[in-house]
Motif scaffolding. Structure first.
Motif, mmCIF file in Angstrom:
data_model
loop_
_atom_site.group_PDB
_atom_site.id
_atom_site.type_symbol
_atom_site.label_atom_id
_atom_site.label_comp_id
_atom_site.label_asym_id
_atom_site.label_seq_id
_atom_site.Cartn_x
_atom_site.Cartn_y
_atom_site.Cartn_z
ATOM 1 N N TRP A 158 -21.466 -21.909 -2.723
ATOM 2 C CA TRP A 158 -20.667 -22.050 -3.946
ATOM 3 C C TRP A 158 -20.117 -20.683 -4.283
ATOM 4 O O TRP A 158 -20.798 -19.664 -4.144
ATOM 5 N N ALA A 159 -18.872 -20.655 -4.765
ATOM 6 C CA ALA A 159 -18.227 -19.405 -5.158
ATOM 7 C C ALA A 159 -17.479 -19.622 -6.460
ATOM 8 O O ALA A 159 -16.890 -20.681 -6.673
ATOM 9 N N TRP A 160 -17.499 -18.619 -7.332
ATOM 10 C CA TRP A 160 -16.736 -18.698 -8.574
ATOM 11 C C TRP A 160 -16.366 -17.302 -9.012
ATOM 12 O O TRP A 160 -16.937 -16.325 -8.551
ATOM 13 N N GLY A 161 -15.344 -17.234 -9.875
ATOM 14 C CA GLY A 161 -14.789 -15.959 -10.293
ATOM 15 C C GLY A 161 -13.503 -15.702 -9.533
ATOM 16 O O GLY A 161 -12.837 -16.623 -9.069
ATOM 17 N N THR A 162 -13.146 -14.444 -9.358
ATOM 18 C CA THR A 162 -11.944 -14.061 -8.637
ATOM 19 C C THR A 162 -12.339 -13.261 -7.408
ATOM 20 O O THR A 162 -13.034 -12.252 -7.521
#
Length: 68
Positions: free
Chosen positions: A52-56
């Motif tokens: 999972w990845a989030w942000g910029t």
């Protein structure tokens, strides 16, 4: 997983861009076995092998991203 701090890019994973001075839980994430973070993003490796990845995430160097 619990996070806190600056959240201008949504890197805390709580579905907002609100700075958090106290810990908040990452929305919908369970089973994380490893985490990594940069200035404006967070990654979590789950026990089922998904990431999972989030942000910029800004890639300045060449990279290969593979997924299914």
């Amino acid at each position: 997983m619990w996070t806190w701090g600056y959240n201008g890019s949504g890197q805390l994973g709580d579905g907002t861009t609100t700075q958090r001075l106290t810990a908040v839980q990452v929305s919908g994430l369970s089973g994380a076995i490893a985490i990594a973070a940069g200035q404006s993003f967070t990654l979590a490796l789950k026990s089922d092998g998904t990431v999972w990845a989030w942000g910029t995430i800004i890639m300045a160097n060449s990279a290969t991203i593979r997924g299914e």
